[in-house]
Write a protein that holds these residues in place. Structure first.
Motif, PDB file in Angstrom:
ATOM      1  N   VAL A 175       0.851  -1.189   0.000  1.00 27.19           N
ATOM      2  CA  VAL A 175       0.000   0.000   0.000  1.00 27.19           C
ATOM      3  C   VAL A 175       0.889   1.242   0.000  1.00 27.19           C
ATOM      4  CG1 VAL A 175      -1.920  -1.133   1.169  1.00 27.19           C
ATOM      5  CG2 VAL A 175      -0.158   0.004   2.526  1.00 27.19           C
ATOM      6  N   SER A 176       0.293   2.390  -0.274  1.00 26.36           N
ATOM      7  CA  SER A 176       1.035   3.640  -0.390  1.00 26.36           C
ATOM      8  C   SER A 176       1.606   4.071   0.962  1.00 26.36           C
ATOM      9  CB  SER A 176       0.124   4.740  -0.938  1.00 26.36           C
ATOM     10  OG  SER A 176       0.717   6.013  -0.786  1.00 26.36           O
ATOM     11  N   VAL A 177       2.920   4.234   1.020  1.00 21.87           N
ATOM     12  CA  VAL A 177       3.562   4.709   2.250  1.00 21.87           C
ATOM     13  C   VAL A 177       3.175   6.161   2.526  1.00 21.87           C
ATOM     14  CG1 VAL A 177       5.773   5.147   3.384  1.00 21.87           C
ATOM     15  CG2 VAL A 177       5.476   3.087   2.004  1.00 21.87           C
ATOM     16  N   GLY A 178       3.040   6.960   1.475  1.00 16.00           N
ATOM     17  CA  GLY A 178       2.626   8.354   1.651  1.00 16.00           C
ATOM     18  C   GLY A 178       1.252   8.459   2.296  1.00 16.00           C
ATOM     19  N   ASP A 179       0.303   7.618   1.868  1.00 12.04           N
ATOM     20  CA  ASP A 179      -1.027   7.608   2.485  1.00 12.04           C
ATOM     21  C   ASP A 179      -0.954   7.133   3.932  1.00 12.04           C
ATOM     22  OD1 ASP A 179      -2.191   8.541   0.193  1.00 12.04           O
ATOM     23  OD2 ASP A 179      -2.971   6.609  -0.475  1.00 12.04           O
ATOM     24  N   LEU A 180      -0.084   6.171   4.195  1.00 10.44           N
ATOM     25  CA  LEU A 180       0.098   5.712   5.576  1.00 10.44           C
ATOM     26  C   LEU A 180       0.610   6.845   6.461  1.00 10.44           C
ATOM     27  CD1 LEU A 180       1.710   2.190   5.000  1.00 10.44           C
ATOM     28  CD2 LEU A 180      -0.444   2.629   6.177  1.00 10.44           C
ATOM     29  N   PHE A 181       1.535   7.637   5.927  1.00  8.15           N
ATOM     30  CA  PHE A 181       2.062   8.772   6.687  1.00  8.15           C
ATOM     31  C   PHE A 181       0.933   9.753   7.026  1.00  8.15           C
ATOM     32  CE2 PHE A 181       6.820   8.722   5.274  1.00  8.15           C
ATOM     33  CZ  PHE A 181       6.984   7.530   5.931  1.00  8.15           C
ATOM     34  N   LEU A 182       0.108  10.078   6.035  1.00 14.27           N
ATOM     35  CA  LEU A 182      -0.992  11.011   6.266  1.00 14.27           C
ATOM     36  C   LEU A 182      -1.982  10.455   7.290  1.00 14.27           C
ATOM     37  CD1 LEU A 182      -1.859  12.357   2.692  1.00 14.27           C
ATOM     38  CD2 LEU A 182      -1.016  13.685   4.625  1.00 14.27           C
ATOM     39  N   ALA A 183      -2.290   9.160   7.176  1.00 10.32           N
ATOM     40  CA  ALA A 183      -3.285   8.551   8.056  1.00 10.32           C
ATOM     41  C   ALA A 183      -2.791   8.424   9.493  1.00 10.32           C
ATOM     42  CB  ALA A 183      -3.681   7.166   7.517  1.00 10.32           C
ATOM     43  N   SER A 184      -1.489   8.352   9.686  1.00  9.61           N
ATOM     44  CA  SER A 184      -0.956   8.142  11.037  1.00  9.61           C
ATOM     45  C   SER A 184      -0.810   9.436  11.820  1.00  9.61           C
ATOM     46  CB  SER A 184       0.401   7.438  10.964  1.00  9.61           C
ATOM     47  OG  SER A 184       1.371   8.276  10.362  1.00  9.61           O
ATOM     48  N   PHE A 185      -0.811  10.579  11.121  1.00  6.42           N
ATOM     49  CA  PHE A 185      -0.634  11.863  11.805  1.00  6.42           C
ATOM     50  C   PHE A 185      -1.672  12.091  12.909  1.00  6.42           C
ATOM     51  CE2 PHE A 185       2.269  13.922   8.627  1.00  6.42           C
ATOM     52  CZ  PHE A 185       3.153  14.439   9.560  1.00  6.42           C
ATOM     53  N   PRO A 186      -2.988  12.054  12.587  1.00  7.77           N
ATOM     54  CA  PRO A 186      -3.978  12.378  13.641  1.00  7.77           C
ATOM     55  C   PRO A 186      -3.907  11.458  14.857  1.00  7.77           C
ATOM     56  CG  PRO A 186      -4.977  12.460  11.446  1.00  7.77           C
ATOM     57  CD  PRO A 186      -3.635  11.848  11.269  1.00  7.77           C
ATOM     58  N   PRO A 187      -3.860  10.123  14.692  1.00  8.31           N
ATOM     59  CA  PRO A 187      -3.762   9.278  15.893  1.00  8.31           C
ATOM     60  C   PRO A 187      -2.473   9.507  16.681  1.00  8.31           C
ATOM     61  CG  PRO A 187      -4.421   7.966  13.983  1.00  8.31           C
ATOM     62  CD  PRO A 187      -3.989   9.294  13.471  1.00  8.31           C
ATOM     63  N   ALA A 188      -1.367   9.787  15.967  1.00  4.21           N
ATOM     64  CA  ALA A 188      -0.098  10.021  16.658  1.00  4.21           C
ATOM     65  C   ALA A 188      -0.173  11.256  17.543  1.00  4.21           C
ATOM     66  CB  ALA A 188       1.034  10.169  15.644  1.00  4.21           C
ATOM     67  N   PHE A 189      -0.732  12.332  17.010  1.00  2.00           N
ATOM     68  CA  PHE A 189      -0.829  13.551  17.804  1.00  2.00           C
ATOM     69  C   PHE A 189      -1.931  13.444  18.856  1.00  2.00           C
ATOM     70  CE2 PHE A 189       1.573  15.201  14.183  1.00  2.00           C
ATOM     71  CZ  PHE A 189       2.555  15.904  14.859  1.00  2.00           C
ATOM     72  N   LEU A 190      -2.967  12.646  18.582  1.00  2.00           N
ATOM     73  CA  LEU A 190      -3.972  12.379  19.603  1.00  2.00           C
ATOM     74  C   LEU A 190      -3.341  11.663  20.791  1.00  2.00           C
ATOM     75  CD1 LEU A 190      -6.891  12.185  20.658  1.00  2.00           C
ATOM     76  CD2 LEU A 190      -7.164  10.104  19.277  1.00  2.00           C
ATOM     77  N   LEU A 191      -2.499  10.675  20.507  1.00  2.69           N
ATOM     78  CA  LEU A 191      -1.840   9.928  21.566  1.00  2.69           C
ATOM     79  C   LEU A 191      -0.858  10.814  22.338  1.00  2.69           C
ATOM     80  CD1 LEU A 191      -1.479   7.209  22.942  1.00  2.69           C
ATOM     81  CD2 LEU A 191       0.207   6.599  21.199  1.00  2.69           C
ATOM     82  N   ALA A 192      -0.058  11.590  21.617  1.00  2.00           N
ATOM     83  CA  ALA A 192       0.879  12.502  22.281  1.00  2.00           C
ATOM     84  C   ALA A 192       0.111  13.521  23.131  1.00  2.00           C
ATOM     85  CB  ALA A 192       1.743  13.215  21.248  1.00  2.00           C
ATOM     86  N   GLY A 193      -1.034  13.988  22.616  1.00  2.00           N
ATOM     87  CA  GLY A 193      -1.858  14.927  23.380  1.00  2.00           C
ATOM     88  C   GLY A 193      -2.398  14.303  24.661  1.00  2.00           C
TER      89      GLY A 193
END
Length: 440
Positions: A175-193
């Protein structure tokens, strides 16, 4: 012949043999290759069937996207060896100010920025363990809070792009690594928050858990100190912006952006007058060791999955799961439980390369988005990094922790952060739009 007992018992035999050899201490990359050769001979009567698997191994090791892995590892090594990351942490102390729990919050912010520059979990945990943990303990922070912040913050590299976990998942799931990068941003910052909110609330309720900096420490700083701190923050921020901006600005692919990142770190080291033959040599040596391990695990996993699929194993697992009279979400939950269980004993690389070629086609057949499942996988691997008995992040920290801190102390300290990881995992599981809204 092994084929006489059928694919079901053969699957149990293969899995049981893997567990036994892992318990005996055999490295995952070697035991998977060893089992693949044995199974090929016992099932087909001729180990030459491995020639049919060779093409998959070549595709894995020569993939254009895979080139990003050694580049990002080299980038992380250079950040560590040159002191850019260490100076970033020291410079950001001014941002924490007199806020209760501020140094822990700052440590989490630095962890996010380090993850955005390299995505190497082990390196971030070790660096924070060397720099942030002694600082928090010196300032009187609660030991459990300090340890949990460092371990959980270091594991954020699993999700924050450019994460190597996402790159390897993209390779194994096609699958597209670029799409994976975009999709992981919100959960990553949600978790850090969530981490930051937890730290602030805990230190508000129990001020002794995270005492603020002394006023005199800030007042004694000169204008030159502030200028130096601004520079030490700006350089890593520009590197992260350069790497991610080159991807989403359409300037470079993921692989090319990794090379861009390495070049940026070399330029920054040259500007800081820290570039030397010794530093480059040490960084290259560390990169070769790390990538060599990934390649061997990848070759072994590709061999055993290739042989297992030739045996009809992929069809067996698919029929076994899909034929169950349960809702599709229950199937996903079962996969999550399997990943959590395997994460207690196996490295994420082995789990990705062993499980994703089997799990992802089932996810697609059930009508789910493999990008969304990739984010779930990354969150799941974050949990595995912290959970006993073999949580890698705990062992990374133990290797550099101050005297008196034992593994039991580390595992005891991470449970609040594991609970927050599970909360985010459930949230993304129940509301896929949390991760997919940026790519739809």
């Amino acid at each position: 012949m092994l084929s006489a007992i059928g694919i079901g018992p053969a699957t149990i035999l293969i899995f049981g043999t893997m567990i036994m050899l892992l318990a005996l201490g055999m490295p995952l990359g070697f035991l998977t290759g060893f089992i693949a050769v044995g199974v090929a001979y016992l099932w087909f009567g001729d180990a030459n069937v491995l020639h049919m698997v060779a093409g998959r191994i070549v595709d894995f090791t020569t993939s254009y996207t895979f080139v990003a892995v050694p580049m990002f590892v080299l980038m992380a090594s250079m950040l560590d060896k040159t002191g850019i990351a260490k100076d970033l942490y020291n410079a950001m102390r001014i941002i924490a100010g007199r806020l209760p729990g501020g140094i822990a919050v700052q440590s989490m912010a630095v962890a996010v920025l380090l993850a955005a520059m390299s995505g190497i979990i082990g390196g971030e945990t070790v660096l924070l363990g060397l720099v942030a943990l002694p600082q928090m303990l010196r300032l009187g922070y609660n030991q459990n809070l300090a340890i949990g912040t460092v371990v959980a913050g270091g594991a954020l590299g699993t999700m924050v792009p450019p994460s190597i976990v996402l790159i390897v998942y993209g390779l194994s799931a096609n699958v597209s690594v670029g799409d994976l990068f975009l999709a992981s941003f919100p959960p990553a910052f949600l978790l850090a928050g969530l981490y930051i909110i937890y730290i602030l609330v805990l230190c508000f309720l129990r001020p002794e858990y995270g005492p603020p900096m002394k006023r005199g420490e800030l007042q004694s700083m000169t204008r030159a100190d502030f200028v130096r701190m601004a520079r030490d923050i700006a350089i890593p921020a520009l590197i992260a912006l350069w790497v991610l901006g080159s991807i989403y600005g359409g300037i470079a692919s993921v692989t090319e952006s990794a090379c861009v990142g390495v070049a940026a770190v070399f330029v920054a080291a040259l500007y800081r007058r820290e570039l030397s033959v010794a530093i480059v040599y040490d960084a290259l040596k560390h990169t070769m060791r790390t990538v060599g391990m990934i390649i061997w695990v990848g070759i072994g996993a590709t061999m055993i999955i290739g042989v297992y699929n030739l045996m009809g194993g992929d069809k067996f697992v698919k029929d076994l799961i899909v034929s169950q009279d349960v809702a599709p979400i229950v199937v996903v939950l079962l996969m999550m439980l399997v990943l959590i269980f395997l994460g207690m004993f196996l490295d994420w690389i082995g789990i990705a390369l062993l499980c994703m070629p089997i799990f992802v086609p089932i996810i697609v057949d059930l009508g789910y988005d493999p990008i969304w499942f990739g984010v779930l996988f990354c969150i799941n691997m974050q949990v595995s990094f912290l959970t006993p008995p073999f949580g890698p992040a705990a062992f990374y920290l133990k290797s550099v922790a101050p005297p008196g801190i034992e593994l039991t102390d580390i595992f005891r300290a991470v449970w609040p952060f594991i609970i927050m990881q599970i909360i985010v995992l459930v949230a993304v599981l129940l509301v896929p739009e949390i991760s997919t809204f940026m790519i739809n």
